[in-house]
Design a protein around this motif. Structure first.
Motif: not given
Ligand SMILES: Cc1cc2nc3c(=O)[nH]c(=O)nc-3n(C[C@H](O)[C@H](O)[C@H](O)COP(=O)(O)O)c2cc1C
Length: 153
Positions: A93-98, A124-126
């Motif tokens: 995922g992408d942390t910019s998606y909060d 696992l979160r990438l």
């Protein structure tokens, strides 16, 4: 152990992670069957001893289209053959998606719980914000997963 690996991807990163994970699991002595896109019947025919699900996230916390058929069939039928198997999930995922960070992986994690798959290590979160090489970043986690499976063989 025979590890069935499946992935859901939009742009291919989750597939790269899956292929790399397969190579490392095999190097650790496990047998792998990898499905890039599958329905339930071929997955069950492979007679898994363990499951590794790898998925990215699209939309707002949604699963990629290529994983929806398998996800839906698994949820609808909750096959007894998978109950009690060891398994784990890798989410991209992408942390910019909060709030919806790794939402696809979360859906898969919840599905594994419903299936009775015993998750032998935490998901696992990438984060695509942090890395452009998710497949190599996943290596220590994949190696630990391989060891967990060996301990249960
Ligand atoms: C249209 C679009 C929507 C996305 N939505 C989310 C999201 O809701 N949550 C998240 O964590 N990442 C989200 N992402 C980021 C992707 O999951 C991330 O870039 C991932 O590494 C892509 O992997 P893939 O190439 O296997 O599809 C989104 C990316 C795109 C292009």
């Amino acid at each position: 152990m025979k590890v069935v690996v499946f992935s859901g991807t939009v742009y291919g990163a989750a597939e790269d992670v899956a292929r790399h994970a397969v190579a490392r699991l095999e190097a650790a002595g496990h047998q792998c069957v990898y499905f890039r896109r599958t329905a339930l019947a071929p997955l069950l025919d492979a007679q898994p001893d363990a499951l590794l699900g790898i998925t990215s996230t699209t939309g707002l916390g949604e699963l990629p289209d290529d994983l929806i058929p398998l996800y839906s069939e698994l949820r609808a039928s909750l096959p007894a053959a998978l109950r009690g198997l060891p398994g784990a999930v890798i989410g991209l995922g992408d942390t910019s998606y909060d709030d919806s960070f790794c939402g696809g992986g979360e859906l898969l994690r919840e599905l594994f719980e419903e299936l009775g798959v015993e998750q032998v290590q935490p998901m696992l979160r990438l984060d695509a914000c942090e890395t452009v090489t998710p497949e190599t970043d996943a290596e220590p986690w994949v190696d630990a997963f391989a060891e967990q499976l060996k301990a249960r063989a």
